[in-house]
Design an enzyme around this catalytic site. Sequence first.
Site, PDB file in Angstrom:
ATOM      1  N   ARG A 136      12.673 -22.854   5.300  1.00  0.00           N
ATOM      2  CA  ARG A 136      13.110 -23.817   4.078  1.00  0.00           C
ATOM      3  C   ARG A 136      14.410 -23.423   3.135  1.00  0.00           C
ATOM      4  O   ARG A 136      14.773 -22.476   3.138  1.00  0.00           O
ATOM      5  CB  ARG A 136      12.423 -22.678   3.941  1.00  0.00           C
ATOM      6  CG  ARG A 136      11.417 -23.428   2.159  1.00  0.00           C
ATOM      7  CD  ARG A 136      10.893 -22.596   1.638  1.00  0.00           C
ATOM      8  NE  ARG A 136      10.435 -21.372   1.666  1.00  0.00           N
ATOM      9  CZ  ARG A 136       8.726 -20.617   1.002  1.00  0.00           C
ATOM     10  NH1 ARG A 136       7.969 -21.773   0.444  1.00  0.00           N
ATOM     11  NH2 ARG A 136       9.094 -19.680   1.237  1.00  0.00           N
ATOM     12  N   ASP A 177       2.747 -20.611  -5.841  1.00  0.00           N
ATOM     13  CA  ASP A 177       3.270 -21.169  -6.249  1.00  0.00           C
ATOM     14  C   ASP A 177       2.567 -22.230  -7.361  1.00  0.00           C
ATOM     15  O   ASP A 177       2.553 -22.450  -8.419  1.00  0.00           O
ATOM     16  CB  ASP A 177       4.458 -22.077  -6.420  1.00  0.00           C
ATOM     17  CG  ASP A 177       5.559 -21.018  -6.175  1.00  0.00           C
ATOM     18  OD1 ASP A 177       5.721 -20.239  -7.333  1.00  0.00           O
ATOM     19  OD2 ASP A 177       6.791 -21.063  -5.667  1.00  0.00           O
TER      20      ASP A 177
HETATM   21  C1  3PY Z   1       3.934 -20.099  -2.260  1.00  0.00           C
HETATM   22  O1  3PY Z   1       2.964 -19.989  -1.703  1.00  0.00           O
HETATM   23  O2  3PY Z   1       4.131 -20.506  -3.315  1.00  0.00           O
HETATM   24  C2  3PY Z   1       5.014 -20.548  -0.648  1.00  0.00           C
HETATM   25  O3  3PY Z   1       6.255 -21.401  -1.263  1.00  0.00           O
HETATM   26  C3  3PY Z   1       5.182 -19.620   0.602  1.00  0.00           C
HETATM   27  O4  3PY Z   1       6.082 -19.027   0.645  1.00  0.00           O
HETATM   28 MG    MG Z   2       6.676 -21.196  -3.417  1.00  0.00          MG
END
Ligand code: 3PY
Ligand code: MG
Length: 261
Positions: free
Chosen positions: A70, A172
Amino acid sequence: MINQALNHWRAGESSLGVWSNLPDIHLAETLARMGFDWICFDLQHGLMDYGDLTRLLPAICGQPLTPLVRVAANQPEQIGKVLDAGAQGVIVPMVNTAEDAQRAVAACRYPPAGTRSCGPLRDAMIEGFQYLATANEQVACIVMIETEEGLANVEAIAATPGVDAIFVGPMDLCYGLGLAPGDFTNDKFKAAIARILAATKAAGIATGMFGYTAQMANDVLNNGFDFASAGTDVSFFRSGAQQALAIASGDDESNSREAVY
Ligand code: 3PY
Ligand code: MG
């Protein structure tokens, strides 16, 4: 280059992966031997940088799992560099529009499909320039939906040529929907997931999600997702320590499993 995880998703086979947040080659080596289909080294939130990555990727080389990274942001320079270091795919955070998706795809593909600059240093060290013959087909471009804007554009993002999969960042996404972080049973969150799954199914691409617990990863796979992370080096370490403390002290209360990176 053969991308095992990507080929599983293309064949309609689901897969579990593991997330790496710590820059320790021995942890990575151990995780790589556990039977996961892929491992993701996290340059966005993980406690690691590009120099660490250049040591972590060789530490798992030869193990039967796909190395993904990532990246910290949707920047072609970052994407090119991690692919050149031997990543077989990228997970790109905060992809909000079809233009964002096109930018990520272009960074993953050599011309004429994209604009990746040629210099696959480690790939070529391992495989020779044969790498170039398969790279465009086998490098996985995985884009993250994790904002309200990304959700609003998910159909166009999923339909962007060259996007192989959508990966949901559930925490998020909660924030983006105005929910408390971790409110994964909220109807608004469930509706967002249903919309994302419908979009990826219509586009014929895979769908994945970050699993905050092993149970969450299992639920996700049972509910139409193609792949999920089952935990992280940090979460395994923390839950193992919690469990040892609970068992050794005879205190079941401390044996709870909370969401953690
Ligand atoms: C999220 O839950 O937003 C992620 O990006 C996990 O790392
Ligand atoms: Mg995230």
